[in-house]
Design a protein around this motif. Structure first.
Motif, PDB file in Angstrom:
ATOM      1  N   LEU A 119       0.833  -1.203   0.000  1.00 13.62           N
ATOM      2  CA  LEU A 119       0.000   0.000   0.000  1.00 13.62           C
ATOM      3  C   LEU A 119       0.869   1.255   0.000  1.00 13.62           C
ATOM      4  O   LEU A 119       0.621   2.207  -0.759  1.00 13.62           O
ATOM      5  N   TYR A 120       1.905   1.263   0.850  1.00 15.78           N
ATOM      6  CA  TYR A 120       2.805   2.413   0.893  1.00 15.78           C
ATOM      7  C   TYR A 120       3.529   2.589  -0.438  1.00 15.78           C
ATOM      8  O   TYR A 120       3.644   3.705  -0.960  1.00 15.78           O
ATOM      9  N   ALA A 121       4.025   1.472  -0.987  1.00 17.28           N
ATOM     10  CA  ALA A 121       4.782   1.548  -2.240  1.00 17.28           C
ATOM     11  C   ALA A 121       3.898   1.998  -3.407  1.00 17.28           C
ATOM     12  O   ALA A 121       4.400   2.554  -4.394  1.00 17.28           O
ATOM     13  N   SER A 122       2.597   1.783  -3.313  1.00 15.60           N
ATOM     14  CA  SER A 122       1.684   2.123  -4.409  1.00 15.60           C
ATOM     15  C   SER A 122       1.183   3.564  -4.332  1.00 15.60           C
ATOM     16  O   SER A 122       0.524   4.034  -5.277  1.00 15.60           O
ATOM     17  N   THR A 123       1.470   4.265  -3.253  1.00 18.08           N
ATOM     18  CA  THR A 123       0.857   5.570  -3.013  1.00 18.08           C
ATOM     19  C   THR A 123       1.083   6.553  -4.158  1.00 18.08           C
ATOM     20  O   THR A 123       0.136   7.153  -4.686  1.00 18.08           O
ATOM     21  N   TYR A 148      -9.674   7.596  11.115  1.00 24.82           N
ATOM     22  CA  TYR A 148      -9.963   7.407   9.694  1.00 24.82           C
ATOM     23  C   TYR A 148     -10.237   5.937   9.374  1.00 24.82           C
ATOM     24  O   TYR A 148     -11.219   5.608   8.697  1.00 24.82           O
ATOM     25  N   VAL A 149      -9.376   5.036   9.862  1.00 29.45           N
ATOM     26  CA  VAL A 149      -9.571   3.607   9.543  1.00 29.45           C
ATOM     27  C   VAL A 149     -10.727   3.012  10.347  1.00 29.45           C
ATOM     28  O   VAL A 149     -11.370   2.057   9.898  1.00 29.45           O
ATOM     29  N   VAL A 150     -11.010   3.571  11.526  1.00 25.39           N
ATOM     30  CA  VAL A 150     -12.171   3.117  12.305  1.00 25.39           C
ATOM     31  C   VAL A 150     -13.458   3.474  11.571  1.00 25.39           C
ATOM     32  O   VAL A 150     -14.359   2.646  11.395  1.00 25.39           O
ATOM     33  N   GLN A 151     -13.548   4.711  11.115  1.00 22.80           N
ATOM     34  CA  GLN A 151     -14.776   5.199  10.495  1.00 22.80           C
ATOM     35  C   GLN A 151     -14.986   4.661   9.080  1.00 22.80           C
ATOM     36  O   GLN A 151     -16.120   4.425   8.658  1.00 22.80           O
ATOM     37  N   ASN A 152     -13.899   4.464   8.331  1.00 26.36           N
ATOM     38  CA  ASN A 152     -14.028   4.082   6.927  1.00 26.36           C
ATOM     39  C   ASN A 152     -13.882   2.584   6.668  1.00 26.36           C
ATOM     40  O   ASN A 152     -14.380   2.091   5.647  1.00 26.36           O
ATOM     41  N   TYR A 153     -13.203   1.874   7.582  1.00 30.77           N
ATOM     42  CA  TYR A 153     -12.955   0.455   7.324  1.00 30.77           C
ATOM     43  C   TYR A 153     -13.328  -0.446   8.489  1.00 30.77           C
ATOM     44  O   TYR A 153     -13.062  -1.644   8.447  1.00 30.77           O
ATOM     45  N   GLY A 154     -13.924   0.124   9.526  1.00 26.71           N
ATOM     46  CA  GLY A 154     -14.367  -0.687  10.650  1.00 26.71           C
ATOM     47  C   GLY A 154     -13.249  -1.264  11.491  1.00 26.71           C
ATOM     48  O   GLY A 154     -13.438  -2.291  12.166  1.00 26.71           O
ATOM     49  N   ASN A 172       1.258  10.728   4.098  1.00 21.43           N
ATOM     50  CA  ASN A 172       0.054  11.137   4.812  1.00 21.43           C
ATOM     51  C   ASN A 172      -0.985  10.029   4.762  1.00 21.43           C
ATOM     52  O   ASN A 172      -1.181   9.390   3.723  1.00 21.43           O
ATOM     53  N   TYR A 173      -1.658   9.823   5.886  1.00 23.00           N
ATOM     54  CA  TYR A 173      -2.557   8.674   5.985  1.00 23.00           C
ATOM     55  C   TYR A 173      -3.683   8.720   4.956  1.00 23.00           C
ATOM     56  O   TYR A 173      -4.119   7.678   4.459  1.00 23.00           O
ATOM     57  N   TRP A 174      -4.158   9.908   4.600  1.00 31.14           N
ATOM     58  CA  TRP A 174      -5.269   9.992   3.656  1.00 31.14           C
ATOM     59  C   TRP A 174      -4.837   9.671   2.219  1.00 31.14           C
ATOM     60  O   TRP A 174      -5.679   9.503   1.342  1.00 31.14           O
ATOM     61  N   GLU A 175      -3.518   9.586   1.998  1.00 28.61           N
ATOM     62  CA  GLU A 175      -3.018   9.226   0.676  1.00 28.61           C
ATOM     63  C   GLU A 175      -2.763   7.729   0.528  1.00 28.61           C
ATOM     64  O   GLU A 175      -2.555   7.243  -0.588  1.00 28.61           O
ATOM     65  N   ILE A 176      -2.759   6.986   1.633  1.00 26.96           N
ATOM     66  CA  ILE A 176      -2.539   5.539   1.563  1.00 26.96           C
ATOM     67  C   ILE A 176      -3.715   4.901   0.827  1.00 26.96           C
ATOM     68  O   ILE A 176      -4.869   5.074   1.222  1.00 26.96           O
ATOM     69  N   PRO A 177      -3.477   4.181  -0.258  1.00 29.24           N
ATOM     70  CA  PRO A 177      -4.580   3.643  -1.077  1.00 29.24           C
ATOM     71  C   PRO A 177      -5.213   2.386  -0.481  1.00 29.24           C
ATOM     72  O   PRO A 177      -5.149   1.280  -1.062  1.00 29.24           O
ATOM     73  N   TYR A 178      -5.858   2.556   0.675  1.00 26.32           N
ATOM     74  CA  TYR A 178      -6.489   1.417   1.337  1.00 26.32           C
ATOM     75  C   TYR A 178      -7.540   0.750   0.446  1.00 26.32           C
ATOM     76  O   TYR A 178      -7.845  -0.435   0.613  1.00 26.32           O
ATOM     77  N   HIS A 179      -8.097   1.513  -0.490  1.00 30.04           N
ATOM     78  CA  HIS A 179      -9.154   0.961  -1.338  1.00 30.04           C
ATOM     79  C   HIS A 179      -8.655  -0.177  -2.232  1.00 30.04           C
ATOM     80  O   HIS A 179      -9.461  -0.932  -2.791  1.00 30.04           O
ATOM     81  N   GLY A 207      -2.301   8.500 -11.091  1.00 23.97           N
ATOM     82  CA  GLY A 207      -3.341   7.994 -11.973  1.00 23.97           C
ATOM     83  C   GLY A 207      -3.067   6.647 -12.595  1.00 23.97           C
ATOM     84  O   GLY A 207      -3.790   6.219 -13.500  1.00 23.97           O
ATOM     85  N   GLU A 208      -2.023   5.940 -12.111  1.00 21.12           N
ATOM     86  CA  GLU A 208      -1.741   4.606 -12.655  1.00 21.12           C
ATOM     87  C   GLU A 208      -2.740   3.599 -12.071  1.00 21.12           C
ATOM     88  O   GLU A 208      -3.265   3.773 -10.968  1.00 21.12           O
ATOM     89  N   GLU A 209      -2.985   2.520 -12.806  1.00 23.96           N
ATOM     90  CA  GLU A 209      -3.865   1.459 -12.330  1.00 23.96           C
ATOM     91  C   GLU A 209      -3.044   0.438 -11.551  1.00 23.96           C
ATOM     92  O   GLU A 209      -2.092  -0.136 -12.078  1.00 23.96           O
ATOM     93  N   VAL A 210      -3.404   0.238 -10.286  1.00 24.21           N
ATOM     94  CA  VAL A 210      -2.662  -0.682  -9.425  1.00 24.21           C
ATOM     95  C   VAL A 210      -3.597  -1.784  -8.935  1.00 24.21           C
ATOM     96  O   VAL A 210      -4.706  -1.515  -8.475  1.00 24.21           O
ATOM     97  N   ILE A 211      -3.127  -3.015  -9.027  1.00 22.74           N
ATOM     98  CA  ILE A 211      -3.869  -4.186  -8.537  1.00 22.74           C
ATOM     99  C   ILE A 211      -2.993  -4.901  -7.514  1.00 22.74           C
ATOM    100  O   ILE A 211      -1.810  -5.159  -7.769  1.00 22.74           O
TER     101      ILE A 211
END
Length: 500
Positions: free
Chosen positions: A26-30, A235-241, A168-175, A36-40
């Motif tokens: 996740l960090y390496a993909s930020t 952020y992770v509590v509210q958005n990801y439980g 920054n935590y809001w930039e980590i692509p948790y999605h 705008g790259e597609e990451v899987i």
């Protein structure tokens, strides 16, 4: 837009009990995601033998590169398999290794593994994005920090950045992770998120790669701003439980006031969350008051992972742990007064100059810890592996003629459950180390300390502990390492489970 696949390889047997989300990917993909790259992301720990079909489903000719995060030991085997599988399907797709092993052995990887095209050492987010940019422009990455690559018959290496990479935590692509509920430890039903409260480490443990990693940084240890860390938790509590935060700092307690301020802010915001800390040293716990420990427990802390390392005072001095065995006994008694916090101890065996007497002192200390604090946990001891740049690496080469692994196959074996042993280890020491390894799974009654372990592996472990535990505890107590057929059964089972 480039299409990048990021792969987290299978781990060793211990990885069957603890699976946290692939934060390194996740960090390496930020930066890639920001551009705008597609990451899987594909996590091979979750699929085992099915990883080939999962990778094959997304592996198309428009994929630019496959990135793999690699630690030394068992993960190398799967990383090699992934790289060669990719090349067998689409030879033009580039394979990039990153992670701890890549940080210290970039030249060795490029010399030994033909399927790997690039290696990234150190922090990877900006380096990976810049490397992808060079590949898209068909340029050589000669100015991309931390990248190693082949240029004709030569291997070129660009030094990594000399500062921490703060994301920054809001930039980590948790999605990029579809389901966080699959990441568990000891079969518990918790949604666990790993994060940092500190970057780096000020200590200089002789066996540890961190001093070598941080030696050239302008600052070797930086505390993160408290409000930002707690914002991240919210952020992770509210958005990801999330209901459990595991701090993966190299060391979390250099500054106790910083930790206390963090806890106070969690309490002020009334965040109900479980907490665990990976990094805690004996000399730091000595400074913790009972009131401090109670505050940790009240805020949801249920585990401290502690580097005890050895029961031998001589070895503790050798590895620069800033403590002695009596200090370890004393802090364990202190922690026993706070049963809501699980004291989980790490040990290292097979260190340079270590003797059978030193190993027996480690065994005696483990038994003392369990006796004084029945609630503590003993992790399987790590077999010492000399890492370049560390103090003991140089000692191992100079005094003992240690020769580092020269093939991928040799590197795969330097794991907790592997057969790796150094030239200074006698046959008697190897057998005693095997006894310590097997005994560590049973000497502390682990299965009785995880009340909600539901996985089939945990249930199997609980059954084995009930039937076999008394036998191995007797062996452990009396140092009966001869005819340890259980070790070979353990090796067979770990290999079988890794394949299944």
């Amino acid at each position: 837009m480039a299409k990048i696949i990021m792969v987290y390889p299978e781990q060793g047997f211990c990885g069957q009990f603890v699976k946290h989300a692939p934060l390194s990917l996740l960090y390496a993909s930020t930066e890639l995601v920001k551009q705008g790259e597609e990451v899987i992301i594909i996590d091979n720990r979750l699929s085992h033998d099915n990883w080939r079909s999962e990778l094959d489903n997304v592996l198309t000719k428009d994929v630019l590169a496959v990135g793999i995060s690699v630690m030394s030991g068992e993960p190398i085997k799967n990383a090699v398999e992934v790289g060669r599988f990719v090349k067998s399907k689409f030879p033009q797709i580039l394979v990039i290794w990153g992670g701890p092993h890549a940080t210290f052995y970039p030249e060795g990887i490029l010399e030994q593994e033909w399927s790997c095209d690039y290696v990234i050492s150190g922090y990877g987010s900006k380096s990976l994005a810049n490397l992808v940019g060079c590949i898209k422009r068909k340029e050589m990455p000669q100015k991309v920090r931390g990248v190693s690559f082949r240029k004709g018959s030569k291997i070129c290496r660009v030094p990594p950045e000399d500062t921490f990479e703060l994301i920054n935590y809001w930039e980590i692509p948790y999605h990029l992770v579809e389901d966080f509920s699959v990441y568990v430890q000891l079969g518990q039903n918790k949604i666990i998120f790993s994060m940092y409260s500190f970057l780096g480490c000020p200590y200089k443990c002789a066996f540890c790669s961190s001093p070598a990693l941080y030696a050239k940084l302008k600052k070797r240890w930086v505390p993160l701003e408290v409000n930002s860390v707690v914002d991240h938790i919210e952020y992770v509590v509210q958005n990801y439980g999330a209901d459990y935060i595991y701090f993966i700092d190299d060391d979390s307690f250099v500054n106790l006031k910083h930790v206390e301020t963090l806890i106070d802010e969690i309490n002020r915001r009334n965040i109900k969350i479980g907490l665990g800390f990976r990094g805690a040293r004996i000399n730091e716990i000595k400074r913790m008051s009972d009131a401090f420990l109670e505050k940790l427990a009240d805020a949801g802390t249920d585990a401290l992972h502690i580097g005890a390392e050895s029961g031998s005072d001589r070895i503790l001095k050798l590895v620069r742990k800033d403590c002695n065995s009596q200090d370890i006994v004393d802090i364990n008694k202190k922690l026993a007064r706070h049963p809501r916090i699980l004291a989980a101890y790490n040990f290292i065996v097979g260190l340079p100059t270590e003797t059978i007497e030193d190993l027996k002192e480690t065994r005696d200390l483990i038994m003392r810890l369990v006796e004084d604090n029945p609630g503590c946990v003993i992790f399987p001891p790590n077999k010492f592996r000399p890492m370049p740049g560390t103090e003991l690496f140089e000692l191992s080469k100079k005094e003992w003629g240690y020769v580092p692994p020269t093939t991928m196959e040799e590197w795969q074996n330097v794991a907790v459950e592997g057969d790796f042993s150094a030239p200074w280890c006698t046959e008697e020491m190897k057998k005693f180390c095997n006894l310590l390894l097997i005994g560590s799974y049973f000497v502390d009654g682990k299965t009785n300390k995880v009340k909600d372990g539901k996985s089939w592996l945990y249930q199997l472990y609980h059954f084995i502990n009930t039937v076999y535990g008394p036998i191995v505890r007797f062996r452990f107590k009396h140092g009966i390492y001869q005819w340890l057929a259980e070790y070979y059964l353990y090796r067979f089972m770990t290999k079988w489970m890794n394949r299944n």
